[in-house]
Design an enzyme around this catalytic site. Structure first.
Site, PDB file in Angstrom:
ATOM      1  N   GLU A   7       0.823  -1.220   0.000  1.00  0.00           N
ATOM      2  CA  GLU A   7       0.000   0.000   0.000  1.00  0.00           C
ATOM      3  C   GLU A   7       0.856   1.268   0.000  1.00  0.00           C
ATOM      4  O   GLU A   7       0.373   2.342   0.367  1.00  0.00           O
ATOM      5  CB  GLU A   7      -0.950   0.004   1.222  1.00  0.00           C
ATOM      6  CG  GLU A   7      -1.840  -1.214   1.359  1.00  0.00           C
ATOM      7  CD  GLU A   7      -2.849  -1.412   0.217  1.00  0.00           C
ATOM      8  OE1 GLU A   7      -2.855  -0.598  -0.731  1.00  0.00           O
ATOM      9  OE2 GLU A   7      -3.590  -2.399   0.280  1.00  0.00           O
ATOM     10  N   HIS A  61      -2.791   2.285   8.468  1.00  0.00           N
ATOM     11  CA  HIS A  61      -3.898   1.526   7.885  1.00  0.00           C
ATOM     12  C   HIS A  61      -4.080   0.230   8.656  1.00  0.00           C
ATOM     13  O   HIS A  61      -3.097  -0.413   9.045  1.00  0.00           O
ATOM     14  CB  HIS A  61      -3.587   1.211   6.409  1.00  0.00           C
ATOM     15  CG  HIS A  61      -4.468   0.168   5.811  1.00  0.00           C
ATOM     16  ND1 HIS A  61      -5.825   0.321   5.693  1.00  0.00           N
ATOM     17  CD2 HIS A  61      -4.190  -1.063   5.296  1.00  0.00           C
ATOM     18  CE1 HIS A  61      -6.337  -0.766   5.127  1.00  0.00           C
ATOM     19  NE2 HIS A  61      -5.377  -1.627   4.881  1.00  0.00           N
ATOM     20  N   HIS A 115      -7.419  -3.019   9.837  1.00  0.00           N
ATOM     21  CA  HIS A 115      -8.704  -3.675   9.551  1.00  0.00           C
ATOM     22  C   HIS A 115      -9.494  -3.867  10.853  1.00  0.00           C
ATOM     23  O   HIS A 115      -9.720  -5.016  11.260  1.00  0.00           O
ATOM     24  CB  HIS A 115      -8.460  -5.038   8.900  1.00  0.00           C
ATOM     25  CG  HIS A 115      -7.572  -5.041   7.694  1.00  0.00           C
ATOM     26  ND1 HIS A 115      -6.892  -6.164   7.261  1.00  0.00           N
ATOM     27  CD2 HIS A 115      -7.259  -4.051   6.812  1.00  0.00           C
ATOM     28  CE1 HIS A 115      -6.199  -5.867   6.162  1.00  0.00           C
ATOM     29  NE2 HIS A 115      -6.388  -4.595   5.881  1.00  0.00           N
ATOM     30  N   GLU A 134     -17.498  11.583  22.687  1.00  0.00           N
ATOM     31  CA  GLU A 134     -16.186  12.107  22.307  1.00  0.00           C
ATOM     32  C   GLU A 134     -15.999  12.197  20.787  1.00  0.00           C
ATOM     33  O   GLU A 134     -15.126  12.911  20.315  1.00  0.00           O
ATOM     34  CB  GLU A 134     -15.072  11.239  22.901  1.00  0.00           C
ATOM     35  CG  GLU A 134     -15.066   9.835  22.332  1.00  0.00           C
ATOM     36  CD  GLU A 134     -13.960   8.942  22.876  1.00  0.00           C
ATOM     37  OE1 GLU A 134     -14.236   7.754  23.080  1.00  0.00           O
ATOM     38  OE2 GLU A 134     -12.838   9.416  23.066  1.00  0.00           O
ATOM     39  N   HIS A 148     -13.015  -3.050   3.598  1.00  0.00           N
ATOM     40  CA  HIS A 148     -11.608  -3.446   3.684  1.00  0.00           C
ATOM     41  C   HIS A 148     -10.994  -2.965   5.007  1.00  0.00           C
ATOM     42  O   HIS A 148     -10.450  -3.777   5.759  1.00  0.00           O
ATOM     43  CB  HIS A 148     -10.829  -2.883   2.487  1.00  0.00           C
ATOM     44  CG  HIS A 148      -9.357  -3.168   2.533  1.00  0.00           C
ATOM     45  ND1 HIS A 148      -8.614  -3.527   1.447  1.00  0.00           N
ATOM     46  CD2 HIS A 148      -8.473  -3.148   3.567  1.00  0.00           C
ATOM     47  CE1 HIS A 148      -7.353  -3.725   1.794  1.00  0.00           C
ATOM     48  NE2 HIS A 148      -7.251  -3.493   3.091  1.00  0.00           N
TER      49      HIS A 148
HETATM   50  P1  13P Z   1       0.868  -5.444   3.143  1.00  0.00           P
HETATM   51  O1  13P Z   1       1.250  -6.724   3.827  1.00  0.00           O
HETATM   52  O2  13P Z   1       1.429  -5.349   1.748  1.00  0.00           O
HETATM   53  O3  13P Z   1       1.228  -4.233   3.982  1.00  0.00           O
HETATM   54  O4  13P Z   1      -0.700  -5.436   2.938  1.00  0.00           O
HETATM   55  C1  13P Z   1      -1.575  -5.544   4.023  1.00  0.00           C
HETATM   56  C2  13P Z   1      -2.863  -4.853   3.802  1.00  0.00           C
HETATM   57  O5  13P Z   1      -3.535  -4.503   4.748  1.00  0.00           O
HETATM   58  C3  13P Z   1      -3.314  -4.596   2.411  1.00  0.00           C
HETATM   59  O6  13P Z   1      -4.306  -3.629   2.389  1.00  0.00           O
HETATM   60 ZN    ZN Z   2      -5.511  -3.613   4.243  1.00  0.00          ZN
END
Ligand code: 13P
Ligand code: ZN
Length: 270
Positions: free
Chosen positions: A116, A139, A141, A169, A210
């Site tokens: 990414e 980033h 999940h 908050e 995602h």
């Molecule tokens: P990477 O292992 O390449 O960082 O990818 C993980 C991910 O969350 C892809 O969106």
């Molecule tokens: Zn991801």
């Protein structure tokens, strides 16, 4: 030369990735982080003239030419960063033409930066032009944030309003709201460009079905934004299938914004 394993930026990356893993935001290799570093921060630990490898990025990041970053590796597990930073992290410098990453340390097993990287570097470019103190793109999940994506219309107003309603908050922590992208193929320049475009308005961007991106001047700041969204999303998911008897009304959200002096997205209220 001092031992880079003792560098504050390496230790902080280890601590942050471990916390994110423990919170369930980063299964397997899920998630990635990049943090801009000053040359003065890096120089005590690395010979900046010694480039280990030059890795093409596949896009132009000229605005970041000469800038240093610490970046998680692709395919690497957040749970392992603290025990083996040199395999799971890399310190990069963006080449003078903006098209390559010069590896100065890390990715010891021959690995490379996160898939990414486009979203990270493009978001850094956008945020630096808005906020000179900007340093971090994160980033991950988070489970409830992701779950919410499947039961709410995927637009900025509905998602932000639902989150603001869940904890007092929220409107104070992210008065600018949450940007939302539709589901897209990840790891591409296209999703990177779309993310960076959203970052003109938002410090938080959901990648539909995602995950989420956050930016900030420190790892704590980006982490805190995601933590607050995820807490609100958790409350939302806990009550989603139950009759709602009480709610934080829009006039109460306005009172919160007034009390804490934040400029918020008024168009995201009812
Ligand atoms: P990477 O292992 O390449 O960082 O990818 C993980 C991910 O969350 C892809 O969106
Ligand atoms: Zn991801």
């Amino acid at each position: 030369m001092q031992d880079i394993l003792n560098a504050p930026f390496v230790r902080e990356m280890g601590k942050t990735t471990a916390n994110m893993y423990r919170l369930g935001w980063d299964e397997r290799n899920g998630g990635n982080i990049s943090m801009l570093l000053d040359e003065a921060e890096v120089a005590p630990y690395l010979d900046t003239a010694k480039v280990l490898r030059t890795i093409p990025t596949g896009f132009d990041a000229k605005m970041l030419a000469g800038r240093y970053l610490i970046v998680t590796g692709t395919g690497k597990y957040f749970k392992n960063v603290q025990d083996d930073p040199e395999t799971n992290l890399g310190v990069l410098r963006v080449s003078s033409d903006g098209k390559n990453a010069e590896l100065l340390w890390g990715y010891r097993d021959g690995g490379q930066f996160t898939s990414e990287l486009p979203a990270h570097l493009m978001s850094h470019m956008t945020r630096l032009s808005i906020d000179p103190k900007h340093r971090v793109v994160m980033h991950c999940h988070p489970t409830n944030t992701l779950a919410m994506n499947f039961i709410l219309p995927l637009n900025e107003k509905d998602v932000t309003h639902a989150l603001w309603q869940m904890c007092s908050e929220c409107i104070v922590v992210f008065p600018d709201g949450v940007g939302v992208l539709p589901w897209m193929v990840c790891g591409t320049n296209e999703i990177g460009e779309a993310t960076a475009e959203k970052m003109k308005q938002f410090r938080l961007v959901i990648w539909g079905m995602h995950g989420i991106y956050a930016v900030g001047s420190s790892l704590d700041e980006a982490f805190g934004l995601i933590e607050t969204v995820e807490k609100a999303a958790q409350v939302y998911m806990l009550i989603a299938d139950k009759p709602r008897v009480n709610t934080i009304r829009d006039d109460e959200l306005r009172q919160l914004a007034a009390r804490f002096g934040v400029t918020y997205r008024e168009d995201f209220l009812g």
